[in-house]
Motif scaffolding. Sequence first.
Motif, PDB file in Angstrom:
ATOM      1  N   ARG A  52       0.834  -1.199   0.000  1.00  0.00           N
ATOM      2  CA  ARG A  52       0.000   0.000   0.000  1.00  0.00           C
ATOM      3  C   ARG A  52       0.876   1.259   0.000  1.00  0.00           C
ATOM      4  N   GLU A  53       1.940   1.202  -0.796  1.00  0.00           N
ATOM      5  CA  GLU A  53       2.834   2.345  -0.911  1.00  0.00           C
ATOM      6  C   GLU A  53       2.067   3.565  -1.436  1.00  0.00           C
ATOM      7  N   GLY A  54       2.388   4.707  -0.913  1.00  0.00           N
ATOM      8  CA  GLY A  54       1.698   5.939  -1.304  1.00  0.00           C
ATOM      9  C   GLY A  54       0.582   6.322  -0.349  1.00  0.00           C
ATOM     10  N   LEU A  55       0.318   5.451   0.642  1.00  0.00           N
ATOM     11  CA  LEU A  55      -0.811   5.700   1.546  1.00  0.00           C
ATOM     12  C   LEU A  55      -0.616   6.975   2.367  1.00  0.00           C
ATOM     13  N   ALA A 128     -10.851   9.715  -5.633  1.00  0.00           N
ATOM     14  CA  ALA A 128     -10.643   9.216  -7.007  1.00  0.00           C
ATOM     15  C   ALA A 128      -9.864  10.235  -7.839  1.00  0.00           C
ATOM     16  N   LYS A 129     -10.208  11.514  -7.697  1.00  0.00           N
ATOM     17  CA  LYS A 129      -9.491  12.564  -8.436  1.00  0.00           C
ATOM     18  C   LYS A 129      -8.028  12.629  -7.995  1.00  0.00           C
ATOM     19  N   LYS A 130      -7.821  12.545  -6.698  1.00  0.00           N
ATOM     20  CA  LYS A 130      -6.447  12.624  -6.180  1.00  0.00           C
ATOM     21  C   LYS A 130      -5.622  11.406  -6.627  1.00  0.00           C
ATOM     22  N   LYS A 131      -6.263  10.248  -6.698  1.00  0.00           N
ATOM     23  CA  LYS A 131      -5.554   9.056  -7.157  1.00  0.00           C
ATOM     24  C   LYS A 131      -5.129   9.200  -8.622  1.00  0.00           C
ATOM     25  N   GLU A 132      -5.998   9.759  -9.440  1.00  0.00           N
ATOM     26  CA  GLU A 132      -5.619   9.985 -10.845  1.00  0.00           C
ATOM     27  C   GLU A 132      -4.477  10.988 -10.938  1.00  0.00           C
ATOM     28  N   GLY A 169       3.935   6.075  -4.144  1.00  0.00           N
ATOM     29  CA  GLY A 169       3.458   4.725  -4.421  1.00  0.00           C
ATOM     30  C   GLY A 169       3.681   4.339  -5.862  1.00  0.00           C
ATOM     31  N   THR A 170       3.025   3.286  -6.274  1.00  0.00           N
ATOM     32  CA  THR A 170       3.047   2.854  -7.664  1.00  0.00           C
ATOM     33  C   THR A 170       1.621   2.957  -8.214  1.00  0.00           C
ATOM     34  N   SER A 175      -3.937   2.448  -7.033  1.00  0.00           N
ATOM     35  CA  SER A 175      -5.244   1.968  -7.507  1.00  0.00           C
ATOM     36  C   SER A 175      -5.955   1.164  -6.430  1.00  0.00           C
ATOM     37  N   GLY A 176      -5.187   0.441  -5.617  1.00  0.00           N
ATOM     38  CA  GLY A 176      -5.800  -0.429  -4.626  1.00  0.00           C
ATOM     39  C   GLY A 176      -6.187   0.240  -3.325  1.00  0.00           C
TER      40      GLY A 176
END
Length: 429
Positions: A52-55, A128-132, A169-170, A175-176
């Motif tokens: 969960r890298e990037g958390l 969702a926006k922040k993840k993109e 993260g990756t 995404s996860g």
Amino acid sequence: MPKKTVSSGSAFAGRIVLPNGTVVLLKEVKALPSVYMHLVIEAGSLFDPGGREGLAALTAESLLTGTRRRTAARISEEIEFTGGALVVQSRKDYTSITLNVLKKALPTGLEIMSDVLTQPAFRLKEIAKKKEEFKARIHKEEEDPGTLAQKTFLAELFNKRFYGQPLLGTEKSISGLTKNDLMGFYQERLSRSRVICAVVGQITEREFMPLWERYLGPWPETGIETPINIPSDSKGRGGRIKKIDRDLTQANIVLGHRGIPRSHSDYYAVFIMNYILGGGGFRSRLMDNIREEKGLAYSIYSAFVSGRYAGYFQAVVETRNATAGVAIDEILKEMKRIRVNGVSDEELNEARLYLTGSFPLKMDTNAKIAGLLTDMEFYNLGLDYPERYPAVIKAVTKDQVADAARKYLYPDNYTLVIVGRQKEIKWPG
């Protein structure tokens, strides 16, 4: 942990420890009617769970995407109306929050900051926006050869854990991540870890503390301890060579190995040794050799990067693919030379003069002072650090510098990453 407020101080700044464990460091600077706040919370990417890298970074940056009472747009508009700025970002060791406002707007800024820190909404649409956005930034990093080399180097050095985890993260790990992941990280670490807050500007303790109590006083009692067990092999993970083929005319090279944490007793001897080797810009040995004498690169530098729990050494250079092998050879020669021959009196004196003479430049803005204050507390440097620093640097001897080179440089046990057109790159030896 104290159960009552305890105040102390030095000639440089005041220190207030609140009953919940929060530490407030305050320095009055009367030049401008503004206040700069820098909060540090031990909730950096070191604490990202495997897979969960990037958390930590996604959680931190999502704080500004809305609270229970405010949307992201409203937060932005209200801060902009004060003429100030509110920024949240995550690093390896910690997450930081900065607020920079005019003194008259401090209550408004603190109210917004409090809302952001204590009432995050983590709305699905905003996540969702922040993840993109994160994925786009990750893609951009992958396209930048220098950043790609650096990320790969750290991943190899720390086996993709702790300081080797990618801050953002990756694409797969981002995404996860779910809202529950963000809320869990926030509740477990961001809202419960000890807060260090530096306040710099035209404000006194008597003026500031009532405002803190009003807006951030309800912060929960802190003291969460999550052991960080980073393998202590200081020579760790040497001998790895990672080649990444890119259609580039220039090869981006990072060569290095494990280093020492910021709290290490040999830190200052290592600091000076590296200044002479490659940290001193145009005055360093690496620059003299690889740029001035051999014309292999425009710039080259080395650094010992020291975190709270571990550190690393790296030499970084960009050179033509055809000269990459020569540049690597020369870096290793300089590492061996300083290990064998140490440094001269002239080099040591010049390093001492520069490092003490340039220290005031670390305190020429409110932002820099606030960053220095939080570092002093986070890394246990002491509130008298600015007064002690010149004497500490001047006390380092030539023998200590030579010993540091022998103990902490490993020219025969390094990790190497080269990003470039591999068919054109000739390897050392």
